[in-house]
Write a protein that holds these residues in place. Structure first.
Motif, PDB file in Angstrom:
ATOM      1  N   CYS A  14       0.833  -1.198   0.000  1.00 38.35           N
ATOM      2  CA  CYS A  14       0.000   0.000   0.000  1.00 38.35           C
ATOM      3  C   CYS A  14       0.867   1.246   0.000  1.00 38.35           C
ATOM      4  CB  CYS A  14      -0.922   0.006   1.212  1.00 38.35           C
ATOM      5  SG  CYS A  14      -2.114   1.365   1.186  1.00 38.35           S
ATOM      6  N   GLU A  50      -8.376  -6.704   1.344  1.00 37.55           N
ATOM      7  CA  GLU A  50      -8.449  -5.371   1.939  1.00 37.55           C
ATOM      8  C   GLU A  50      -8.185  -5.410   3.444  1.00 37.55           C
ATOM      9  OE1 GLU A  50     -11.608  -1.822   2.708  1.00 37.55           O
ATOM     10  OE2 GLU A  50     -11.599  -2.661   0.680  1.00 37.55           O
ATOM     11  N   ARG A  54      -5.112  -3.398   5.648  1.00 37.69           N
ATOM     12  CA  ARG A  54      -5.305  -2.608   6.868  1.00 37.69           C
ATOM     13  C   ARG A  54      -4.474  -3.155   8.035  1.00 37.69           C
ATOM     14  NH1 ARG A  54      -9.281   0.848   6.035  1.00 37.69           N
ATOM     15  NH2 ARG A  54     -10.656   0.487   4.252  1.00 37.69           N
ATOM     16  N   THR A  64      -3.583   3.795  10.844  1.00 30.20           N
ATOM     17  CA  THR A  64      -4.896   3.203  10.602  1.00 30.20           C
ATOM     18  C   THR A  64      -5.418   3.814   9.310  1.00 30.20           C
ATOM     19  OG1 THR A  64      -5.306   2.952  12.964  1.00 30.20           O
ATOM     20  CG2 THR A  64      -7.234   2.936  11.512  1.00 30.20           C
ATOM     21  N   LEU A  65      -5.798   2.960   8.369  1.00 26.94           N
ATOM     22  CA  LEU A  65      -6.244   3.434   7.068  1.00 26.94           C
ATOM     23  C   LEU A  65      -7.736   3.674   7.042  1.00 26.94           C
ATOM     24  CD1 LEU A  65      -4.248   1.077   4.658  1.00 26.94           C
ATOM     25  CD2 LEU A  65      -3.543   3.261   5.667  1.00 26.94           C
ATOM     26  N   CYS A  91      -3.693   4.928  -0.567  1.00 28.81           N
ATOM     27  CA  CYS A  91      -4.576   5.525   0.440  1.00 28.81           C
ATOM     28  C   CYS A  91      -4.029   6.890   0.834  1.00 28.81           C
ATOM     29  CB  CYS A  91      -4.619   4.609   1.664  1.00 28.81           C
ATOM     30  SG  CYS A  91      -5.552   5.267   3.055  1.00 28.81           S
ATOM     31  N   TYR A  94      -5.759   8.492   6.283  1.00 24.32           N
ATOM     32  CA  TYR A  94      -5.136   7.695   7.350  1.00 24.32           C
ATOM     33  C   TYR A  94      -5.050   8.512   8.628  1.00 24.32           C
ATOM     34  CZ  TYR A  94      -1.064  10.436   6.004  1.00 24.32           C
ATOM     35  OH  TYR A  94      -0.210  11.479   5.722  1.00 24.32           O
TER      36      TYR A  94
END
Length: 139
Positions: A14, A50, A54, A64-65, A91, A94
């Motif tokens: 990610c 997913e 995370r 923390t996303l 992402c 966050y």
């Protein structure tokens, strides 16, 4: 009908980013994937991809996303495996503070500076997948 045991490996990576072109990277020192890369890891049994993104991001970065976006995947033809596939996410939503883990140090860099670091295997391809269609608001 006999079923062969699958030798598939599923993992995730990610790219956390900011609107002004900063990306979160991880400098891995482990022998199995050394160099600059994105945080990530293996998908565990009975875990969605997913959910694995995370979990791995929290474990490896302390973040923390929020909303994540699937960007694509990359597959490697490693000997002795049927499939080794990394699902690439990005992402910008966050919370938390970054911290290192046993996987390596994590820090933000300007996306244009990535070539100043030793890169992990295929990081150029992973980065291209993560950046596809993304535009930064440069000042």
């Amino acid at each position: 009908m006999a079923h062969e045991k699958s030798l598939d490996v599923l993992c995730n990576m990610c790219m956390v980013y900011t609107d002004d072109g900063k990306i979160l990277v991880q400098m891995r020192h482990k022998k199995d994937w050394p160099g600059l890369t994105f945080p990530g890891g293996h998908v565990e049994k009975h875990e969605t991809i997913e959910a694995s993104v995370r979990r791995e991001m929290l474990e490896e970065t302390g973040l923390t996303l929020g909303e994540v976006e699937a960007c694509g995947f990359l597959e490697w033809p490693f000997d002795g495996m049927d499939h080794y596939v990394a699902f690439i996410y990005r992402c910008k939503d966050y919370s938390g503070s970054i911290r290192p883990s046993t996987e390596g140090e994590v820090f933000f860099i300007d996306v244009d500076d990535i070539g100043k670091y030793p890169l992990s295997m295929d990081m150029d391809k992973i980065l291209a997948i993560a950046l596809k269609g993304l535009e930064f608001n440069r000042k």
